[in-house]
Structure formats: structure tokens, C-alpha cells
Design a protein around this motif. Structure first.
Motif, PDB file in Angstrom:
ATOM      1  N   LEU A 121      -2.459  -2.638  10.872  1.00 14.06           N
ATOM      2  CA  LEU A 121      -1.750  -3.146   9.695  1.00 14.06           C
ATOM      3  C   LEU A 121      -2.429  -4.422   9.208  1.00 14.06           C
ATOM      4  O   LEU A 121      -2.804  -5.281  10.008  1.00 14.06           O
ATOM      5  N   ARG A 122      -2.577  -4.538   7.896  1.00 13.55           N
ATOM      6  CA  ARG A 122      -3.214  -5.724   7.319  1.00 13.55           C
ATOM      7  C   ARG A 122      -2.466  -6.147   6.063  1.00 13.55           C
ATOM      8  O   ARG A 122      -1.988  -5.311   5.303  1.00 13.55           O
ATOM      9  N   ARG A 123      -2.391  -7.439   5.861  1.00 13.01           N
ATOM     10  CA  ARG A 123      -1.817  -8.005   4.630  1.00 13.01           C
ATOM     11  C   ARG A 123      -2.956  -8.261   3.665  1.00 13.01           C
ATOM     12  O   ARG A 123      -3.955  -8.889   4.013  1.00 13.01           O
ATOM     13  N   GLU A 124      -2.803  -7.783   2.464  1.00  5.51           N
ATOM     14  CA  GLU A 124      -3.824  -7.933   1.441  1.00  5.51           C
ATOM     15  C   GLU A 124      -3.642  -9.252   0.684  1.00  5.51           C
ATOM     16  O   GLU A 124      -2.544  -9.825   0.669  1.00  5.51           O
ATOM     17  N   PRO A 125      -4.699  -9.727   0.019  1.00 12.32           N
ATOM     18  CA  PRO A 125      -4.586 -10.976  -0.744  1.00 12.32           C
ATOM     19  C   PRO A 125      -3.496 -10.940  -1.813  1.00 12.32           C
ATOM     20  O   PRO A 125      -2.910 -11.974  -2.138  1.00 12.32           O
ATOM     21  N   ASP A 126      -3.178  -9.762  -2.351  1.00 11.61           N
ATOM     22  CA  ASP A 126      -2.138  -9.662  -3.383  1.00 11.61           C
ATOM     23  C   ASP A 126      -0.727  -9.616  -2.789  1.00 11.61           C
ATOM     24  O   ASP A 126       0.258  -9.480  -3.509  1.00 11.61           O
ATOM     25  N   GLY A 127      -0.614  -9.726  -1.428  1.00 14.61           N
ATOM     26  CA  GLY A 127       0.690  -9.714  -0.776  1.00 14.61           C
ATOM     27  C   GLY A 127       1.124  -8.347  -0.283  1.00 14.61           C
ATOM     28  O   GLY A 127       2.106  -8.235   0.444  1.00 14.61           O
ATOM     29  N   GLY A 128       0.413  -7.297  -0.683  1.00  7.37           N
ATOM     30  CA  GLY A 128       0.747  -5.951  -0.234  1.00  7.37           C
ATOM     31  C   GLY A 128       0.280  -5.715   1.193  1.00  7.37           C
ATOM     32  O   GLY A 128      -0.420  -6.533   1.798  1.00  7.37           O
ATOM     33  N   TYR A 129       0.660  -4.564   1.725  1.00  5.11           N
ATOM     34  CA  TYR A 129       0.300  -4.190   3.089  1.00  5.11           C
ATOM     35  C   TYR A 129      -0.446  -2.871   3.074  1.00  5.11           C
ATOM     36  O   TYR A 129      -0.139  -1.984   2.272  1.00  5.11           O
ATOM     37  N   VAL A 130      -1.416  -2.743   3.984  1.00  5.31           N
ATOM     38  CA  VAL A 130      -2.165  -1.495   4.131  1.00  5.31           C
ATOM     39  C   VAL A 130      -2.373  -1.195   5.609  1.00  5.31           C
ATOM     40  O   VAL A 130      -2.370  -2.099   6.455  1.00  5.31           O
ATOM     41  N   LEU A 131      -2.538   0.081   5.892  1.00  7.48           N
ATOM     42  CA  LEU A 131      -3.053   0.524   7.179  1.00  7.48           C
ATOM     43  C   LEU A 131      -4.532   0.764   6.933  1.00  7.48           C
ATOM     44  O   LEU A 131      -4.905   1.462   5.979  1.00  7.48           O
ATOM     45  N   VAL A 132      -5.383   0.169   7.764  1.00 10.31           N
ATOM     46  CA  VAL A 132      -6.814   0.217   7.492  1.00 10.31           C
ATOM     47  C   VAL A 132      -7.592   0.610   8.742  1.00 10.31           C
ATOM     48  O   VAL A 132      -7.257   0.203   9.849  1.00 10.31           O
ATOM     49  N   THR A 133      -8.594   1.467   8.520  1.00  3.51           N
ATOM     50  CA  THR A 133      -9.557   1.847   9.555  1.00  3.51           C
ATOM     51  C   THR A 133     -10.933   1.611   8.926  1.00  3.51           C
ATOM     52  O   THR A 133     -11.026   1.285   7.737  1.00  3.51           O
ATOM     53  N   PRO A 134     -11.998   1.817   9.681  1.00  8.91           N
ATOM     54  CA  PRO A 134     -13.317   1.630   9.058  1.00  8.91           C
ATOM     55  C   PRO A 134     -13.588   2.565   7.881  1.00  8.91           C
ATOM     56  O   PRO A 134     -14.434   2.270   7.043  1.00  8.91           O
ATOM     57  N   VAL A 135     -12.851   3.691   7.787  1.00  8.35           N
ATOM     58  CA  VAL A 135     -13.151   4.670   6.730  1.00  8.35           C
ATOM     59  C   VAL A 135     -12.048   4.890   5.706  1.00  8.35           C
ATOM     60  O   VAL A 135     -12.283   5.543   4.693  1.00  8.35           O
ATOM     61  N   GLU A 136     -10.835   4.373   5.939  1.00 10.34           N
ATOM     62  CA  GLU A 136      -9.795   4.558   4.930  1.00 10.34           C
ATOM     63  C   GLU A 136      -8.809   3.399   4.919  1.00 10.34           C
ATOM     64  O   GLU A 136      -8.630   2.696   5.907  1.00 10.34           O
ATOM     65  N   LYS A 137      -8.177   3.238   3.751  1.00  9.24           N
ATOM     66  CA  LYS A 137      -7.169   2.194   3.546  1.00  9.24           C
ATOM     67  C   LYS A 137      -6.016   2.820   2.783  1.00  9.24           C
ATOM     68  O   LYS A 137      -6.190   3.351   1.684  1.00  9.24           O
ATOM     69  N   LEU A 138      -4.808   2.757   3.404  1.00  7.31           N
ATOM     70  CA  LEU A 138      -3.628   3.394   2.816  1.00  7.31           C
ATOM     71  C   LEU A 138      -2.509   2.369   2.655  1.00  7.31           C
ATOM     72  O   LEU A 138      -2.231   1.596   3.583  1.00  7.31           O
ATOM     73  N   ASP A 139      -1.856   2.383   1.506  1.00  6.31           N
ATOM     74  CA  ASP A 139      -0.716   1.496   1.275  1.00  6.31           C
ATOM     75  C   ASP A 139       0.429   1.842   2.211  1.00  6.31           C
ATOM     76  O   ASP A 139       0.641   3.016   2.544  1.00  6.31           O
ATOM     77  N   ILE A 140       1.188   0.823   2.626  1.00  9.54           N
ATOM     78  CA  ILE A 140       2.415   1.008   3.389  1.00  9.54           C
ATOM     79  C   ILE A 140       3.448   0.049   2.814  1.00  9.54           C
ATOM     80  O   ILE A 140       3.139  -1.113   2.546  1.00  9.54           O
ATOM     81  N   ALA A 141       4.660   0.536   2.589  1.00  4.93           N
ATOM     82  CA  ALA A 141       5.742  -0.293   2.037  1.00  4.93           C
ATOM     83  C   ALA A 141       6.402  -1.064   3.168  1.00  4.93           C
ATOM     84  O   ALA A 141       6.697  -0.502   4.225  1.00  4.93           O
ATOM     85  N   VAL A 142       6.630  -2.343   2.936  1.00  8.74           N
ATOM     86  CA  VAL A 142       7.301  -3.203   3.918  1.00  8.74           C
ATOM     87  C   VAL A 142       8.470  -3.869   3.208  1.00  8.74           C
ATOM     88  O   VAL A 142       8.273  -4.612   2.249  1.00  8.74           O
ATOM     89  N   GLU A 143       9.691  -3.589   3.671  1.00  9.53           N
ATOM     90  CA  GLU A 143      10.890  -4.098   3.000  1.00  9.53           C
ATOM     91  C   GLU A 143      11.051  -5.605   3.132  1.00  9.53           C
ATOM     92  O   GLU A 143      11.561  -6.255   2.224  1.00  9.53           O
ATOM     93  N   ASP A 144      10.679  -6.180   4.270  1.00  5.81           N
ATOM     94  CA  ASP A 144      10.805  -7.626   4.467  1.00  5.81           C
ATOM     95  C   ASP A 144       9.578  -8.120   5.209  1.00  5.81           C
ATOM     96  O   ASP A 144       8.607  -8.515   4.602  1.00  5.81           O
ATOM     97  N   ALA A 145       9.616  -8.090   6.519  1.00  8.97           N
ATOM     98  CA  ALA A 145       8.470  -8.449   7.355  1.00  8.97           C
ATOM     99  C   ALA A 145       8.111  -7.214   8.189  1.00  8.97           C
ATOM    100  O   ALA A 145       8.989  -6.429   8.527  1.00  8.97           O
ATOM    101  N   PRO A 146       6.842  -7.056   8.537  1.00  9.17           N
ATOM    102  CA  PRO A 146       6.462  -5.854   9.272  1.00  9.17           C
ATOM    103  C   PRO A 146       6.914  -5.822  10.739  1.00  9.17           C
ATOM    104  O   PRO A 146       6.932  -4.768  11.349  1.00  9.17           O
ATOM    105  N   PHE A 147       7.295  -6.978  11.280  1.00 11.92           N
ATOM    106  CA  PHE A 147       7.727  -7.047  12.673  1.00 11.92           C
ATOM    107  C   PHE A 147       9.102  -7.690  12.755  1.00 11.92           C
ATOM    108  O   PHE A 147       9.506  -8.416  11.845  1.00 11.92           O
ATOM    109  N   VAL A 148       9.788  -7.465  13.873  1.00 11.54           N
ATOM    110  CA  VAL A 148      11.072  -8.118  14.140  1.00 11.54           C
ATOM    111  C   VAL A 148      10.990  -8.735  15.536  1.00 11.54           C
ATOM    112  O   VAL A 148      10.602  -8.048  16.491  1.00 11.54           O
ATOM    113  N   ALA A 149      11.313 -10.018  15.639  1.00 14.97           N
ATOM    114  CA  ALA A 149      11.397 -10.680  16.942  1.00 14.97           C
ATOM    115  C   ALA A 149      12.759 -10.339  17.528  1.00 14.97           C
ATOM    116  O   ALA A 149      13.794 -10.718  16.978  1.00 14.97           O
ATOM    117  N   VAL A 150      12.758  -9.575  18.617  1.00 14.80           N
ATOM    118  CA  VAL A 150      13.998  -9.040  19.183  1.00 14.80           C
ATOM    119  C   VAL A 150      14.476  -9.788  20.418  1.00 14.80           C
ATOM    120  O   VAL A 150      15.600  -9.556  20.885  1.00 14.80           O
TER     121      VAL A 150
END
Length: 188
Positions: free
Chosen positions: A70-99
């Protein structure tokens, strides 16, 4: 090979927590810049649940794997990224939760360790800062995890943190971890 379940934070020593945090070997997603390929059809809900095509992802090992790319983009969006592809992922608030939170030491000598819903352990310090935002439903606390990615503190963890701040009696109210003071005021 299945991943072992995350250790219970309360049973770990400070040295074990530090080792877990240091051993967290992550892929170099910031170095990968493939062409954008589309939408992953994935979403991370505010409570930290990961969904694919509207269904929750039930295998924790899959969630853990996806969280490492998972990576945060400069525009504030989130993507799942590998060396060969980059796919958008929607994040409602923060991608993690401290439990879960563990407190070692007191006042200025305290060390606050947090276990995330992915099993990662993060120690609050100068690099992993706590911050607080004002929202209609009350303050919303966040912990910096890595490279612009944050964890929302689960409500019980936030209450534990607030009680710690009240005990210390600092003005403004806040908590200490690894020599850093984190004021619990929004925008501080």
C-alpha cells in the motif's frame, strides 16, 4: 506458508516490541513507478476491514500482504503497487487501525507501543507521531505508520491514551513517548 498470529502486546517486553518494529521488512514501494493500471475494486473501511468487490477479505494473511504494498500518492490517494502494476484502492479514513496499546515507563520516560489491525507494532516517537483532528463526533487520533500512511486509534485505545494524559496533568493535555510530547489538542 501461513503467517503466525500477531503476538499479544501486553505479553511482550520493550526489547521484543522494538525488535518486531525493526524487523518489519517492507518492499520498496516508493521506488516502484509502473503505469497506472486501474482500480483494485478494493476498499478499506473506517474500522480497518478490507473489502474486495464488496465482500470482506477474511484471510488475515492476505490483508497483511496487501498492506505491505500500500502506498499514499502525492495527491492524497492510495494505491496498491508492485514493480509492474499500480491499482487504486479506496480508503474511508486511515488504512490502519491501532487496536492495542502498551505503556512502558511513566511520564517523560514512557514508551507507547501500538499493535495495528495488520499485526504491525509501531512505537510512538519523532518518526511515528501521534496527532489529533477535531470531528463532529469528537477528536480523532492518528498515529503515523510509514511514508504518509496512518493508523486511526480504535476508540478503546484512544480512551486509554486520554486517561494517561489526565494522569500526567500536562498543560495542554498530552502524552509522552520516547522523549516526544504529543499534545492531545487538534492541530497541535
Amino acid at each position: 506458508m501461513p503467517m503466525p498470529p500477531p503476538p499479544e502486546l501486553a505479553n511482550l517486553s520493550l526489547a521484543e516490541i522494538a525488535r518486531l518494529a525493526e524487523d518489519n521488512q517492507l518492499p520498496p514501494v516508493e521506488q516502484w513507478n509502473p503505469t497506472h493500471c486501474g482500480d483494485s475494486e478494493m476498499r478499506i473501511a473506517r474500522d480497518g476491514t478490507w473489502f474486495h468487490q464488496g465482500s470482506p477479505i477474511g484471510r488475515q494473511a492476505m490483508v497483511r500482504l496487501f498492506s505491505t504494498i500500500l502506498r499514499r500518492e502525492p495527491d492524497g490517494g492510495y494505491v496498491l503497487v508492485t514493480p509492474v502494476e499500480k491499482l487504486d484502492i479506496a480508503v474511508e479514513d486511515a488504512p490502519f487501525v491501532a487496536v492495542e496499546m502498551k505503556i512502558d515507563g511513566k511520564a517523560r520516560d514512557a514508551v507507547l507501543s501500538f499493535r495495528l489491525n495488520t499485526g504491525d507494532v509501531i512505537v510512538a516517537d519523532a518518526e511515528h507521531r501521534l496527532r489529533f483532528e477535531a470531528h463532529d463526533e469528537g477528536p480523532r487520533p492518528y498515529l503515523h505508520v510509514r511514508r504518509g500512511l496512518e493508523a486511526l486509534l480504535a476508540r478503546p485505545v484512544y480512551y486509554e491514551l486520554a486517561n494517561l494524559a489526565i494522569e500526567h496533568g500536562d498543560t495542554p493535555p498530552g502524552v509522552w513517548s520516547k522523549g516526544c510530547f504529543f499534545a492531545m489538542e487538534p492541530g497541535a
